[in-house]
Design a protein around this motif. Structure first.
Motif, PDB file in Angstrom:
ATOM      1  N   ARG A  62       7.899  -3.614 -18.264  1.00  0.00           N
ATOM      2  CA  ARG A  62       8.605  -2.379 -18.961  1.00  0.00           C
ATOM      3  C   ARG A  62       9.456  -1.635 -17.553  1.00  0.00           C
ATOM      4  NH1 ARG A  62       5.076  -0.096 -23.607  1.00  0.00           N
ATOM      5  NH2 ARG A  62       6.911   1.349 -24.081  1.00  0.00           N
ATOM      6  N   PHE A  63       8.684  -1.890 -16.603  1.00  0.00           N
ATOM      7  CA  PHE A  63       9.104  -0.900 -15.405  1.00  0.00           C
ATOM      8  C   PHE A  63      10.186  -1.867 -14.400  1.00  0.00           C
ATOM      9  CE2 PHE A  63       5.538   1.391 -16.495  1.00  0.00           C
ATOM     10  CZ  PHE A  63       5.826   2.719 -16.124  1.00  0.00           C
ATOM     11  N   PRO A  64      11.132  -1.522 -13.653  1.00  0.00           N
ATOM     12  CA  PRO A  64      11.847  -2.116 -12.708  1.00  0.00           C
ATOM     13  C   PRO A  64      11.079  -2.713 -11.600  1.00  0.00           C
ATOM     14  CG  PRO A  64      12.102   0.309 -12.403  1.00  0.00           C
ATOM     15  CD  PRO A  64      11.565  -0.009 -13.662  1.00  0.00           C
ATOM     16  N   ASN A  65      11.703  -3.637 -10.948  1.00  0.00           N
ATOM     17  CA  ASN A  65      10.815  -4.384  -9.950  1.00  0.00           C
ATOM     18  C   ASN A  65      10.669  -3.555  -8.782  1.00  0.00           C
ATOM     19  OD1 ASN A  65      13.476  -4.207  -8.643  1.00  0.00           O
ATOM     20  ND2 ASN A  65      13.642  -6.558  -8.862  1.00  0.00           N
ATOM     21  N   THR A  66      11.189  -2.138  -8.589  1.00  0.00           N
ATOM     22  CA  THR A  66      10.885  -1.452  -7.597  1.00  0.00           C
ATOM     23  C   THR A  66       9.558  -0.537  -7.710  1.00  0.00           C
ATOM     24  OG1 THR A  66      12.120   0.249  -8.718  1.00  0.00           O
ATOM     25  CG2 THR A  66      13.548  -0.605  -6.862  1.00  0.00           C
ATOM     26  N   VAL A  67       8.998  -0.957  -8.964  1.00  0.00           N
ATOM     27  CA  VAL A  67       7.540  -0.137  -9.270  1.00  0.00           C
ATOM     28  C   VAL A  67       6.639  -1.383  -9.383  1.00  0.00           C
ATOM     29  CG1 VAL A  67       6.205   1.278 -10.848  1.00  0.00           C
ATOM     30  CG2 VAL A  67       8.730   1.722 -10.462  1.00  0.00           C
ATOM     31  N   THR A  68       5.559  -0.993  -8.568  1.00  0.00           N
ATOM     32  CA  THR A  68       4.331  -2.292  -8.670  1.00  0.00           C
ATOM     33  C   THR A  68       3.412  -1.496  -9.425  1.00  0.00           C
ATOM     34  OG1 THR A  68       4.848  -2.616  -6.394  1.00  0.00           O
ATOM     35  CG2 THR A  68       2.658  -3.331  -7.202  1.00  0.00           C
ATOM     36  N   CYS A  69       2.989  -2.359 -10.570  1.00  0.00           N
ATOM     37  CA  CYS A  69       1.882  -2.210 -11.624  1.00  0.00           C
ATOM     38  C   CYS A  69       0.612  -2.571 -11.265  1.00  0.00           C
ATOM     39  CB  CYS A  69       2.323  -2.291 -12.992  1.00  0.00           C
ATOM     40  SG  CYS A  69       4.080  -1.559 -13.262  1.00  0.00           S
ATOM     41  N   LYS A  70      -0.365  -1.874 -10.808  1.00  0.00           N
ATOM     42  CA  LYS A  70      -1.674  -2.304 -10.393  1.00  0.00           C
ATOM     43  C   LYS A  70      -2.766  -1.145 -11.334  1.00  0.00           C
ATOM     44  CE  LYS A  70      -0.418  -5.392  -7.334  1.00  0.00           C
ATOM     45  NZ  LYS A  70      -0.993  -6.699  -7.352  1.00  0.00           N
ATOM     46  N   THR A  71      -4.042  -1.707 -11.409  1.00  0.00           N
ATOM     47  CA  THR A  71      -5.281  -0.705 -11.529  1.00  0.00           C
ATOM     48  C   THR A  71      -5.502  -0.095 -10.040  1.00  0.00           C
ATOM     49  OG1 THR A  71      -6.866  -2.448 -11.216  1.00  0.00           O
ATOM     50  CG2 THR A  71      -5.780  -2.149 -13.390  1.00  0.00           C
ATOM     51  N   ALA A  72      -6.464   0.895 -10.129  1.00  0.00           N
ATOM     52  CA  ALA A  72      -7.053   1.264  -8.651  1.00  0.00           C
ATOM     53  C   ALA A  72      -7.617   0.200  -8.211  1.00  0.00           C
ATOM     54  CB  ALA A  72      -7.745   2.677  -8.859  1.00  0.00           C
ATOM     55  N   HIS A  73      -8.388  -0.433  -9.063  1.00  0.00           N
ATOM     56  CA  HIS A  73      -9.359  -1.577  -8.251  1.00  0.00           C
ATOM     57  C   HIS A  73      -8.500  -2.531  -7.759  1.00  0.00           C
ATOM     58  CE1 HIS A  73     -12.347  -0.008 -11.174  1.00  0.00           C
ATOM     59  NE2 HIS A  73     -13.145  -0.108 -10.259  1.00  0.00           N
ATOM     60  N   ALA A  74      -7.336  -2.902  -8.397  1.00  0.00           N
ATOM     61  CA  ALA A  74      -6.431  -3.943  -7.646  1.00  0.00           C
ATOM     62  C   ALA A  74      -5.754  -3.339  -6.344  1.00  0.00           C
ATOM     63  CB  ALA A  74      -5.283  -4.229  -8.640  1.00  0.00           C
ATOM     64  N   LEU A  75      -5.762  -2.156  -6.372  1.00  0.00           N
ATOM     65  CA  LEU A  75      -5.182  -1.630  -5.006  1.00  0.00           C
ATOM     66  C   LEU A  75      -6.294  -1.501  -3.841  1.00  0.00           C
ATOM     67  CD1 LEU A  75      -3.267   1.520  -5.995  1.00  0.00           C
ATOM     68  CD2 LEU A  75      -2.402  -0.522  -5.170  1.00  0.00           C
ATOM     69  N   ALA A  76      -7.550  -1.346  -4.364  1.00  0.00           N
ATOM     70  CA  ALA A  76      -8.629  -1.318  -3.474  1.00  0.00           C
ATOM     71  C   ALA A  76      -9.106  -2.773  -2.970  1.00  0.00           C
ATOM     72  CB  ALA A  76      -9.957  -0.535  -4.021  1.00  0.00           C
ATOM     73  N   PHE A  77      -8.828  -3.856  -4.000  1.00  0.00           N
ATOM     74  CA  PHE A  77      -9.149  -5.271  -3.629  1.00  0.00           C
ATOM     75  C   PHE A  77      -8.488  -5.763  -2.622  1.00  0.00           C
ATOM     76  CE2 PHE A  77      -9.129  -9.610  -4.030  1.00  0.00           C
ATOM     77  CZ  PHE A  77     -10.341 -10.152  -4.089  1.00  0.00           C
ATOM     78  N   ALA A  78      -6.957  -5.297  -2.735  1.00  0.00           N
ATOM     79  CA  ALA A  78      -6.248  -5.786  -1.782  1.00  0.00           C
ATOM     80  C   ALA A  78      -6.370  -5.248  -0.358  1.00  0.00           C
ATOM     81  CB  ALA A  78      -4.686  -5.475  -2.065  1.00  0.00           C
ATOM     82  N   ALA A  79      -6.910  -3.992  -0.339  1.00  0.00           N
ATOM     83  CA  ALA A  79      -6.861  -3.139   0.942  1.00  0.00           C
ATOM     84  C   ALA A  79      -8.633  -3.727   1.595  1.00  0.00           C
ATOM     85  CB  ALA A  79      -6.898  -1.932   0.918  1.00  0.00           C
TER      86      ALA A  79
END
Length: 490
Positions: A62-79
């Motif tokens: 539902r969001f444009p491709n300029t917006v990344t949709c993640k959970t906080a856990h997904a952000l933490a996992f990537a980092a």
């Protein structure tokens, strides 16, 4: 989107002006649609932080491709979390085994309760979990959970002095990426990441379901204020997870506060019922129903969903509905009910149980006394009544007969698990008790009911706003006679 409401247009105007925003969005008011409206109106890069993976996946469509949709856990996992992959996939271990490795090998007596190494191990791991949900930099006594039977302050203090050093040892173990004794899970790398004070690369952040954010995510989100525009959206009146470490971060947020009050889920009659509970909870919002949706209130003989306050209430409903020959589904599955029934069976057969709710009881009689005579045990009385009436085998048999929602005539859910869901015809179960009477009496000598607890009012609000077509208020009907429950406009 087609024809945004005035409230949605106002939110977009403030967003494009660069304001930090807190959007109070009532049940069914289109909060994700509104956030998508904001995102589609800018070319800036954004991050949408979702409450769970399913919401993140839906938002991505539902969001444009300029917006990344993640959970906080997904952000933490990537980092950081990916460094712990080997530990994340470790086999499950019983808590007592982990506790033994941490040095918990002997039983301890506190007050009149004997605490086995298994109980102490469980409390240690729960302490680490509570720390991981907090914004605190180190484990302290207040992270130690309160155990049934040790609620009094001096007894809890003794428990905390005993548990905290073991919990700190467990946290030190969890810092090693490759090996350790304690089973590593997703909340651990989220906390490790938060302690690095991370910077999220985005021009704006959208935090969804903000009322259920735990302090560790709140702190991480607010720390982005120096370089990113912050927008949080949620419904303070749906803040029903305090017992799990969640905190309503919306009311204290430093930014422009706006509301979305037009519900697209139900009509004016149901909005009026919702507003009754919003008023009791002193919520910062009141709802308008949609004139195009003729939602009714009244008896529902064949509900699509029955909503309960507790897991025990859900067992009761499942047993009764199956007895009428209906196919029954349970939101979240039957494992929590099975675990309770097995724990009750252990106690009835003279064995201790490791179930966290019942771990300190030595026998079924001990639990019966606690439920009957200790104010802290009031919520266990329905379990005792159910087991004494039907027996544990009947409960286990009922759990085994559960079917999937797609094949069910009726879905049973706790109000907590019903959040975000909706059904055409809903009945409220009978396990929403009225508040106890106060010590005061009215002019005719009858006791005056005590005030309705804010948390109970919020849970009732969630329950009554899950319907689209017809609501049977059932187990909440007592509110119509309660002094706090007069309908708006009366």
């Amino acid at each position: 989107m087609l024809n945004p409401t005035d409230e949605q247009t106002a939110a977009a105007d403030h967003f494009h002006a660069g304001d930090h925003l807190a959007l109070q969005a009532g049940a069914g008011t289109g909060k994700t649609t509104t956030l998508a409206l904001l995102a589609h109106g800018t070319k800036r890069r954004g991050r949408y932080i979702a409450y769970n993976r399913a919401i993140a996946r839906d938002a991505a469509t539902r969001f444009p491709n300029t917006v990344t949709c993640k959970t906080a856990h997904a952000l933490a996992f990537a980092a950081i979390g990916h460094r712990y992959t080997r530990r994340l996939n470790a086999p499950r271990r019983p808590a007592w085994q982990t506790g033994h490795d941490l040095g918990i090998t002997k039983p301890v007596r506190i007050g009149e309760r004997d605490l086995s190494p298994k109980t102490l191990s469980y409390a240690t791991l729960r302490t680490v979990t509570r720390f991981c949900h907090s914004a605190d930099p180190a484990i302290t006594y207040h992270h130690v959970p309160r155990l049934r039977g040790l609620e009094e302050a001096p007894l809890h203090q003794q428990l905390a002095q005993l548990i905290a050093p073991f919990a700190r040892k467990a946290w030190a173990d969890l810092q090693h990426p490759d090996e350790g004794k304690v089973r590593f899970d997703h909340d651990h790398y989220l906390k490790i990441w938060s302690l690095t004070n991370p910077k999220i690369d985005a021009d704006f952040l959208l935090l969804d379901e903000a009322q259920d954010t735990n302090p560790v995510v709140e702190q991480m989100f607010n720390n982005q204020r120096s370089h990113a525009q912050l927008v949080m959206v949620g419904d303070s009146a749906q803040a029903i997870y305090q017992w799990r470490g969640a905190k309503d971060v919306m009311t204290a947020f430093d930014g422009t506060s706006l509301a979305l009050s037009k519900s697209f889920r139900f009509g004016p009659l149901l909005a009026r019922e919702a507003n009754r509970w919003l008023a009791i909870a002193s919520a910062p919002i009141r709802l308008q129903g949609s004139e195009a949706i003729p939602t009714e209130l009244g008896l529902v003989s064949c509900p699509d969903a029955v909503l309960c306050r507790t897991n025990v209430g859900a067992i009761t409903e499942v047993v009764q509905l199956l007895a009428t020959g209906r196919r029954v589904a349970l939101v979240g599955g039957g494992e929590s009910l099975r675990a309770l029934a097995l724990a009750a069976r252990d106690l009835k057969e003279g064995r201790r149980t490791s179930h966290p709710e019942l771990v300190l009881f030595t026998s079924w009689g001990d639990l019966q006394d606690y439920a009957s005579y200790d104010p802290a045990g009031r919520d266990l009385q329905p379990l005792v009544d159910l087991v004494d009436k039907h027996g544990t085998d009947a409960i286990l048999a009922a759990v085994n007969q559960l079917t999937h929602e797609g094949q069910a005539h009726v879905t049973v859910s706790t109000a907590h698990k019903a959040k975000g869901r909706e059904w055409p015809n809903v009945r409220i179960a009978g396990d929403f008790p009225p508040p106890r009477d106060s010590d005061e009496q009215d002019d005719s000598g009858r006791p005056i009911p005590g005030p309705i607890d804010d948390g109970e009012a919020r849970l009732a609000y969630v329950a009554v706003t899950r319907t689209r077509t017809r609501l049977d208020i059932g187990g909440l009907a007592w509110v119509e006679q309660h002094p706090d429950g007069s309908l708006p406009g009366h």
